[in-house]
Scaffold this motif. Structure first.
Motif, short mmCIF file in Angstrom:
data_model
loop_
_atom_site.label_atom_id
_atom_site.label_comp_id
_atom_site.label_asym_id
_atom_site.label_seq_id
_atom_site.Cartn_x
_atom_site.Cartn_y
_atom_site.Cartn_z
N LEU A 44 -27.33 28.67 51.22
CA LEU A 44 -26.69 27.41 51.59
C LEU A 44 -25.17 27.56 51.67
CD1 LEU A 44 -27.06 24.49 52.36
CD2 LEU A 44 -27.06 23.90 49.94
N ALA A 45 -24.57 28.20 50.68
CA ALA A 45 -23.12 28.41 50.70
C ALA A 45 -22.73 29.33 51.85
CB ALA A 45 -22.65 28.99 49.36
N VAL A 46 -23.53 30.33 52.13
CA VAL A 46 -23.25 31.23 53.25
C VAL A 46 -23.36 30.47 54.57
CG1 VAL A 46 -24.09 33.24 54.51
CG2 VAL A 46 -23.82 33.34 52.03
N GLN A 47 -24.30 29.55 54.67
CA GLN A 47 -24.42 28.72 55.87
C GLN A 47 -23.14 27.90 56.08
OE1 GLN A 47 -27.78 26.07 55.83
NE2 GLN A 47 -27.47 25.44 57.93
N VAL A 48 -22.58 27.39 55.00
CA VAL A 48 -21.31 26.65 55.08
C VAL A 48 -20.21 27.57 55.60
CG1 VAL A 48 -19.51 25.52 53.70
CG2 VAL A 48 -21.92 24.96 53.30
N LEU A 49 -20.17 28.80 55.10
CA LEU A 49 -19.15 29.76 55.54
C LEU A 49 -19.32 30.14 57.01
CD1 LEU A 49 -18.93 32.12 52.44
CD2 LEU A 49 -17.25 30.41 53.18
N VAL A 50 -20.54 30.36 57.44
CA VAL A 50 -20.79 30.71 58.84
C VAL A 50 -20.36 29.57 59.76
CG1 VAL A 50 -22.60 31.15 60.56
CG2 VAL A 50 -22.62 32.39 58.38
N ALA A 51 -20.72 28.35 59.40
CA ALA A 51 -20.32 27.19 60.21
C ALA A 51 -18.80 27.08 60.26
CB ALA A 51 -20.94 25.92 59.64
N ALA A 52 -18.15 27.30 59.14
CA ALA A 52 -16.69 27.23 59.10
C ALA A 52 -16.07 28.33 59.96
CB ALA A 52 -16.19 27.34 57.66
N ALA A 53 -16.60 29.53 59.89
CA ALA A 53 -16.07 30.63 60.70
C ALA A 53 -16.16 30.29 62.18
CB ALA A 53 -16.82 31.93 60.40
N ARG A 54 -17.25 29.68 62.58
CA ARG A 54 -17.42 29.28 63.98
C ARG A 54 -16.47 28.14 64.35
NH1 ARG A 54 -24.02 29.69 64.30
NH2 ARG A 54 -24.10 31.97 64.16
N ASP A 55 -16.29 27.18 63.45
CA ASP A 55 -15.35 26.08 63.69
C ASP A 55 -13.93 26.60 63.85
OD1 ASP A 55 -17.35 24.17 63.57
OD2 ASP A 55 -16.92 23.59 61.49
N TRP A 56 -13.53 27.52 62.98
CA TRP A 56 -12.17 28.08 63.05
C TRP A 56 -12.00 28.82 64.38
CZ3 TRP A 56 -12.75 25.70 58.64
CH2 TRP A 56 -11.66 25.47 57.82
N ALA A 57 -13.02 29.57 64.79
CA ALA A 57 -12.93 30.29 66.07
C ALA A 57 -12.81 29.30 67.23
CB ALA A 57 -14.16 31.19 66.26
#
Length: 90
Positions: A44-57
């Motif tokens: 779940l925390a990794v999913q948050v990080l992946v979504a954030a990485a995509r948002d930042w990109a």
């Protein structure tokens, strides 16, 4: 403007909500995540990080991560290691 965020030792379900809130506050600037002390990273925390990485990109900002060996193993196990711009742990 660069922002830095130290990640907790346990990125588990309980940490995911706090992590999400912290990331929302830092959106709009380059971000460096310090995961050098992470011992476990749950889905779940990794999913948050992946979504954030995509948002930042999508926003055109840098989202980079320095990850401990344990965190890199968890990211690999979850099949998302390539989602992150990794920095060497210092």
């Amino acid at each position: 403007m660069n922002s830095e965020l130290d990640l907790p030792e346990r990125l588990d379900r309980d940490a995911a909500r706090d992590l999400h809130a912290e990331l929302l506050q830092r959106r709009g600037a380059d971000l460096i995540l310090n995961g050098s002390n992470v011992r476990t990273a749950g889905a779940l925390a990794v999913q948050v990080l992946v979504a954030a990485a995509r948002d930042w990109a999508d926003d055109g900002h840098t989202f980079s991560l320095s990850a401990s060996a344990a965190m890199q193993e968890d990211l690999t196990r979850l099949g998302v290691l390539n989602e992150f711009r990794l920095q060497e742990v210092t």
